[in-house]
Design an enzyme around this catalytic site. Structure first.
Site: not given
Length: 567
Positions: A337, A215, A293
């Site tokens: 993912e 990815k 995050e």
């Protein structure tokens, strides 16, 4: 103000603090009168800190920048004569790093070194018994003022005198709860056209199909011209109101700091408060944001981090919101993912830890999106500086890709702009080596009457370029909403809601009827886990025709679309 460059072993650090009970002045009030470079840090379960001026600045560049900053910080703090009075008032360094090891030389990053940390001359810390608000503390709140000096001739008497002046200054400052209107957006320019984006995403998918990538995260930049210079104190306050569980930050670079040296320390002589210290005469460039995050927090031998990857929008009704969360929690692509990111973080921590614990995967709800989130904690085998863990974890697959080196090469070859500090570590460290760092998402650089916003999305084998384009536009919203005028916000929201109803509501309603038994009704709800050939393509700036066609950033955004990652 007198200024000079000095070796760290030739200076003395003197720091003094005092408490001001029930300080009525807010971050908004004090930011306006603070001296550049200014920093703001406000995080869940942490104190809110505003820094004014620079007693010292640490700058580094190159592949060893994390180690260089760490060594310089340890040298700086080792000279200290510190009387904080409380742990919350302890002096700290605030700053961050660029995403890539190389310095960004293009706009809007020209004044931002590859790594820079500011030791504020004046530090104001807001604290409450239970929580911290960016705006101001409640009735049970209090504040601490810390004055720092780093100078061969620094003395406790001089620092204490400056401290007394700063106390009087903020105590007499009039508090206001009136937030000024957003500056308004007059023009937008995309750094990546729609066609270029499609080519870049397709090229990345081809690399993944050829087993050269697992990815990669590709980003876009949106340049906007503003009617007025943005008032960052107001913007960071509104971000705190709308995104209280996110990490909010503002960092201004130090004007004129050399960036061609491996380590440079700029030491400002101690002065008393004068008229030149009170107001900024011009708007310095500033990097700001509200990111969901956290990269890492280190305190003692306890490490806290987490995987935040896999995203969907919020529903227009409670039922729709619950359906979207449930769909996200069981979506195979997003779960795969997410677990890829979580597993990589555990692997990156394993060389340092005696134990690593992952909580169950859950859905974390924010104002505009919902994320899959797995909290991760670790116990270190031995004491480690926070920057050592930052170096080990950056970049996570949620903002870079896998394998990291190939993903970084793809990002450089594809994106027609430099990421600068976007998606990179931003945070603070103290004398003990403790600290908190976040991944600088949902962010922008503002300078005078312009701003550049950044957003990205993870690309995997079954990604669709058009869907990924729409998802990037959704991620601009937290910052763009704070820049657009209220009228523009209403128009954009109405348009987006109309498109959602037209394109997706029928499918949502049909599927919700089939899934009525699933309910996720609270933020951070725990959801059971089902399992705890290459080409170089650059996405060039949009043409005038593209800019006209895409003038409304939110026109294509569909808030009910699953999003690959959190960038």
């Amino acid at each position: 103000m007198e200024s000079r460059q000095t070796r760290l072993d030739d200076v003395t650090l003197v720091s003094r603090s005092a408490r001001i009970p029930s300080l009525s002045s807010s971050v908004r009030d004090i930011f306006d009168i603070a001296t550049s470079p200014r920093v703001v840090w406000s995080a869940p379960d942490e104190t809110t800190v505003l820094g004014s001026g620079a007693a010292a600045t640490i700058v580094a560049t190159g592949s060893d920048r994390f180690e260089s900053v760490r060594d310089a910080a340890e040298s700086l703090f080792s000279t200290g004569d510190v009387h904080a009075g409380s742990e919350v008032a302890r002096p700290r360094l605030f700053g961050g790093f660029a995403f890539h090891a190389e310095r960004a030389d293009s706009k809007p990053w020209k004044q931002f070194p590859n790594a820079q940390f500011i030791f504020p001359r004046v530090q104001i810390t807001w604290s409450t018994d239970t929580h911290t608000e960016t705006d101001t503390a409640d009735n049970d709140s209090h504040a601490w003022i810390t004055v720092n000096a780093v100078d061969p001739g620094a003395t406790p008497d001089a620092v204490e005198y400056r401290l007394s002046q700063e106390i009087e200054r903020v105590k007499t400052l009039e508090s206001t709860n009136n937030s000024r209107s957003p500056p308004g957006v007059t023009c937008r320019h995309r750094r990546t056209s729609r066609d270029a984006w499609n080519r870049g995403v397709t090229a990345a998918i081809n690399r993944i199909s050829a087993d050269n990538l697992q990815k990669v995260v590709l980003a876009q930049a949106l340049e906007v011209e503003l009617e007025e210079t943005p008032v960052l104190g107001d913007i960071i306050t509104r971000l705190g109101e709308h995104y209280p569980s996110c990490y909010r930050f503002i960092i201004e670079p130090v004007p004129g700091t050399p960036v061609d040296q491996r380590i440079h320390t700029d030491v400002n002589a101690m002065t008393t408060v004068g008229s030149e210290d009170i107001h900024n005469t011009s708007q310095s460039p500033a990097f700001f944001g509200a990111t969901p995050e956290r990269l890492v927090s280190v305190r003692g031998r306890t490490v806290e981090t987490g995987a935040l990857a896999g995203t969907t929008g919020r529903g227009e009704t409670t039922a729709e919101d619950e359906w979207l969360a449930a769909e996200l929690a069981r979506d195979e692509k997003n779960v795969h993912e997410h677990e890829l990111v979580a597993e990589t973080i555990r692997e990156q921590l394993s060389p340092y830890a005696t134990a690593i614990t992952s909580d169950s995967r859950r859905v974390r709800k924010l104002a505009t999106v919902q994320h899959l989130w797995t909290p991760i904690t670790a116990t270190l085998e031995e004491d480690k500086h926070a920057l050592s863990l930052v170096e080990a974890l950056h970049p996570t697959p949620a903002v870079g890709g896998l394998p990291p080196t190939t993903a970084a090469e793809t990002i450089r070859e594809t994106e027609p702009f430099d990421r600068g500090w976007y998606a990179a570590p931003v945070g603070w460290i103290d004398a003990a080596g403790y600290g908190t760092f976040v991944v600088a998402l949902r962010s922008a650089v503002a300078h005078d009457d312009a701003a550049t916003l950044f957003a990205g999305v993870g690309i995997v084998a079954d990604s669709n370029p058009d869907s990924e384009w729409d998802e990037v536009q959704l991620k601009y919203r937290p910052i763009l909403d704070e820049l657009e005028s209220n009228d523009a916000d209403d128009d954009t929201i109405n348009q987006a809601q109309s498109e959602i109803s037209t394109h997706t509501q029928g499918t949502v309603d049909d599927t919700m009827n089939e899934s009525a038994s699933t309910s996720i009704s609270t933020p951070d709800t725990t959801v059971p886990s089902e399992s705890n050939s290459q080409s170089n393509t650059t996405m060039e700036p949009t043409s005038d025709a593209d800019a006209d066609a895409d003038a409304d950033v939110d026109a294509d955004a569909d808030t009910n679309t699953n999003i690959d990652d959190t960038e």
